[in-house]
Each structure stands twice: as C-alpha cells, then as structure tokens.
Enzyme design. Sequence first.
Site, PDB file in Angstrom:
ATOM      1  N   GLU A  65      15.734 -54.729  31.920  1.00  0.00           N
ATOM      2  CA  GLU A  65      16.326 -53.683  32.759  1.00  0.00           C
ATOM      3  C   GLU A  65      17.257 -54.333  33.784  1.00  0.00           C
ATOM      4  O   GLU A  65      16.947 -55.389  34.337  1.00  0.00           O
ATOM      5  CB  GLU A  65      15.195 -52.932  33.485  1.00  0.00           C
TER       6      GLU A  65
ATOM      7  N   ARG B  44      12.874 -39.960  26.691  1.00  0.00           N
ATOM      8  CA  ARG B  44      12.709 -41.036  27.670  1.00  0.00           C
ATOM      9  C   ARG B  44      11.253 -41.138  28.106  1.00  0.00           C
ATOM     10  O   ARG B  44      10.501 -40.169  28.054  1.00  0.00           O
ATOM     11  CB  ARG B  44      13.571 -40.775  28.904  1.00  0.00           C
TER      12      ARG B  44
ATOM     13  N   TYR C 196       6.594 -39.702  32.025  1.00  0.00           N
ATOM     14  CA  TYR C 196       6.641 -40.673  33.115  1.00  0.00           C
ATOM     15  C   TYR C 196       5.221 -40.851  33.630  1.00  0.00           C
ATOM     16  O   TYR C 196       4.655 -39.941  34.228  1.00  0.00           O
ATOM     17  CB  TYR C 196       7.585 -40.190  34.222  1.00  0.00           C
TER      18      TYR C 196
ATOM     19  N   CYS D 106      13.813 -54.868  22.532  1.00  0.00           N
ATOM     20  CA  CYS D 106      13.469 -54.992  23.961  1.00  0.00           C
ATOM     21  C   CYS D 106      14.631 -55.649  24.687  1.00  0.00           C
ATOM     22  O   CYS D 106      15.214 -56.615  24.196  1.00  0.00           O
ATOM     23  CB  CYS D 106      12.226 -55.859  24.141  1.00  0.00           C
TER      24      CYS D 106
ATOM     25  N   ARG E 106      10.154 -49.174  30.339  1.00  0.00           N
ATOM     26  CA  ARG E 106      10.774 -47.889  30.014  1.00  0.00           C
ATOM     27  C   ARG E 106      11.079 -47.859  28.529  1.00  0.00           C
ATOM     28  O   ARG E 106      11.156 -48.896  27.879  1.00  0.00           O
ATOM     29  CB  ARG E 106      12.080 -47.689  30.780  1.00  0.00           C
TER      30      ARG E 106
ATOM     31  N   ARG F 291       4.353 -51.756  17.473  1.00  0.00           N
ATOM     32  CA  ARG F 291       3.930 -52.317  16.182  1.00  0.00           C
ATOM     33  C   ARG F 291       2.403 -52.245  16.054  1.00  0.00           C
ATOM     34  O   ARG F 291       1.888 -51.938  14.984  1.00  0.00           O
ATOM     35  CB  ARG F 291       4.411 -53.758  16.029  1.00  0.00           C
TER      36      ARG F 291
ATOM     37  N   ARG G 244      13.171 -40.376  38.940  1.00  0.00           N
ATOM     38  CA  ARG G 244      14.259 -39.408  38.830  1.00  0.00           C
ATOM     39  C   ARG G 244      14.550 -38.661  40.134  1.00  0.00           C
ATOM     40  O   ARG G 244      15.525 -37.931  40.204  1.00  0.00           O
ATOM     41  CB  ARG G 244      13.946 -38.400  37.717  1.00  0.00           C
TER      42      ARG G 244
END
Length: 124
Positions: free
Chosen positions: A77, A7, A107, A74, A89, A63, A115
């Site tokens: 969210e 992640r 992150y 894509c 993200r 790319r 988180r």
Amino acid sequence: MAVRAIRGATAVDVDEREHVLERTRELVSEVMEANKLDQDSIISIIFTATQDVSSVAPALAARQLGLNDPALICVQEMHVEGAMPMLVRLVAHVETELDRDQVRNRYLRGTDQLRVDVPPIPGS
C-alpha cells in the site's frame, strides 16, 4: 452475469505470519459470504498491505481457503502520512448476478473508519 469489484480491509494487531493469515482468511471469507460467492465466482483478488505488514504475502490466506484458480497478487500500500497502520486490504473482481448497489464491501476490525475522511467532490 456482471463483473463487479468488491473492496475490503482488516487490521492486524501484530506483524506475525499466522496472525496476518488468520485475519486475511477472515476478510476473504466475510467478502465471499456477504456477497454469496463461491470459488468459481472469483476472477482475481488484489491484496495490499501497509509497509508495516511484511511477515507474509496475504494472498497465501486465499490459497489456504482453496482459491487456487483465481489470479492473486500482493502489493505494498502507498505510504501516506497519518494513514491507518497495520492494514490488509483487497479488491476482488467477481462474476455475480448482484446489482452494483447490492455488492457488500467488508471493513473489519475498525477499518470502517477508512472511508470517513473522503471529502466531497469540490463544486458538487
């Protein structure tokens, strides 16, 4: 060799094409470097962007880094009231020799706060 998910997230300051691409390239590069990945290690990457980031599809940044073979997609969210805005993200699926506890999520630019609000599982 195992397949692992990694992640990552980064914040953008403005929804301008080149800025979003720059921040996303930084994020992808950090994930690859932290986990000692090369282009052949990457199976796929799912990018998400908050609804206020719409100037460019973040996958273009991957790319631009030469990731032409992995599957990239894509998506927007999900909007959650009070959630951090202006985010990109990713979840990268990779082939690696790393054990699960050796995988390094990245992150960047204040997104480490994403988180901290995760509550413990009730009853545990």
